[in-house]
Scaffold this motif. Sequence first.
Motif, short mmCIF file in Angstrom:
data_model
loop_
_atom_site.label_atom_id
_atom_site.label_comp_id
_atom_site.label_asym_id
_atom_site.label_seq_id
_atom_site.Cartn_x
_atom_site.Cartn_y
_atom_site.Cartn_z
N LEU A 135 -100.43 -0.52 4.77
CA LEU A 135 -100.90 0.03 3.49
C LEU A 135 -100.20 -0.64 2.30
O LEU A 135 -100.82 -0.86 1.25
N LEU A 136 -98.93 -0.97 2.47
CA LEU A 136 -98.15 -1.52 1.36
C LEU A 136 -98.44 -2.99 1.10
O LEU A 136 -98.35 -3.45 -0.04
N ASN A 137 -98.79 -3.75 2.13
CA ASN A 137 -98.89 -5.20 2.00
C ASN A 137 -99.81 -5.66 0.86
O ASN A 137 -99.44 -6.53 0.08
N GLU A 185 -98.77 -12.26 6.17
CA GLU A 185 -99.27 -11.08 6.87
C GLU A 185 -98.10 -10.23 7.33
O GLU A 185 -96.93 -10.65 7.28
N VAL A 186 -98.40 -9.02 7.80
CA VAL A 186 -97.32 -8.17 8.33
C VAL A 186 -96.70 -8.85 9.55
O VAL A 186 -97.34 -9.67 10.22
N LYS A 187 -95.49 -8.49 9.81
CA LYS A 187 -94.74 -9.11 10.92
C LYS A 187 -95.47 -8.88 12.24
O LYS A 187 -96.01 -7.80 12.49
N ASN A 268 -95.00 3.32 -7.51
CA ASN A 268 -95.99 3.48 -8.57
C ASN A 268 -97.01 4.52 -8.14
O ASN A 268 -96.86 5.15 -7.08
N LEU A 269 -98.04 4.71 -8.94
CA LEU A 269 -99.01 5.75 -8.66
C LEU A 269 -99.66 5.58 -7.29
O LEU A 269 -99.79 6.53 -6.52
N LYS A 270 -100.03 4.35 -6.95
CA LYS A 270 -100.72 4.09 -5.69
C LYS A 270 -99.82 4.36 -4.49
O LYS A 270 -100.24 4.99 -3.51
N THR A 271 -98.58 3.88 -4.53
CA THR A 271 -97.69 4.07 -3.38
C THR A 271 -97.31 5.53 -3.19
O THR A 271 -97.14 5.99 -2.06
N VAL A 272 -97.18 6.26 -4.31
CA VAL A 272 -96.87 7.69 -4.19
C VAL A 272 -98.05 8.44 -3.59
O VAL A 272 -97.90 9.30 -2.72
N SER A 278 -91.38 4.96 -0.21
CA SER A 278 -90.05 4.84 0.37
C SER A 278 -89.94 3.64 1.33
O SER A 278 -88.86 3.34 1.81
N HIS A 279 -91.06 2.96 1.57
CA HIS A 279 -91.06 1.86 2.54
C HIS A 279 -90.38 0.62 1.94
O HIS A 279 -90.65 0.22 0.81
#
Length: 311
Positions: A135-137, A185-187, A268-272, A278-279
């Motif tokens: 989700l964060l990437n 990309e993610v690990k 930010n708004l999206k991550t909250v 917290s990631h």
Amino acid sequence: EDFVKYEFIWKSMEGSAVLLKALQGLVAKIPQEKHEVRQFYRFTQNSDCTFDCVMTRSSSMKLSSQAISRAKTFTSWFPFYQKKSQRMQELSKLANRGRADGRKWNSTDSVVLRGNIDWFNPINSLDTIYCQAILLNPILRGKVQEWAERSEGMFPVQTAAGLVYRRWKEILEDPSLVDSVKWSEVKAPDRAIEKTLRVYAFDPSRLVDVSRASVVFEEVQHMVDCLTLIMEDRHIQICRIKNRMEPSTEGGSSAGFRNVSINLRICNLKTVQLSIDSHVAELQLLLRPFAETMSAAGHKRYCSYRNARGE
């Protein structure tokens, strides 16, 4: 072979000693977390504490309430408000005071008040860490593009002639190049499991590079500019910096490879709303000569070197 190449590049940078010293001084000024950087949960619903909130100047408390309500549907461990009314009043006062730089708030500005991480409750589920990282990437990628545009940052572009590095400004001017950018990309899950077992003693919470990105620079000054932008970004919490560009740094552990590795959180708004503020993610800043020396064959040799060290 690779170590010799990287060391040759490093020694050829003696003319950048002043800029490297400036980079070292900037890193020293940035506050970092004193404890070991890990992936932690937020406090649970029953915890007696206050938590994060994001609010825009125009939407006031209404948007904050929506963010909280929506977050509850995503995950059970998202921070809930014990003292919601009091916290909203604090947010309103903060927004009405205006920005720290003296400018007025507009409808797109947001106020972020960070809450408390449950330092005694690390995430022991690799699945949870990967869900957050996926989700964060794209959010991290958007931030990296923003910083790169303002600091002459470059990204690898796959062309018919091979892999080349182009400034993000140039890529934006030619839309045909956007789809050819080789984004991080993610690990790989296999490597994450391997690292958890070999290096972190079966503790996945210590994996802080599952979500990751990198920016390439032509000059050390551009790297300093980018790091300054990151430091001044109010939505970024820097957890740790490994400055492998320090002259005193021993290159043996990284096979001679040099970069600046930053572990950070985006709040930010999206991550909250997605409960991923917290990631901890990783951002690498590196110079073009080091990036161009990297190859598939070189990475394979590095994996053999890493395996021999039990990492």
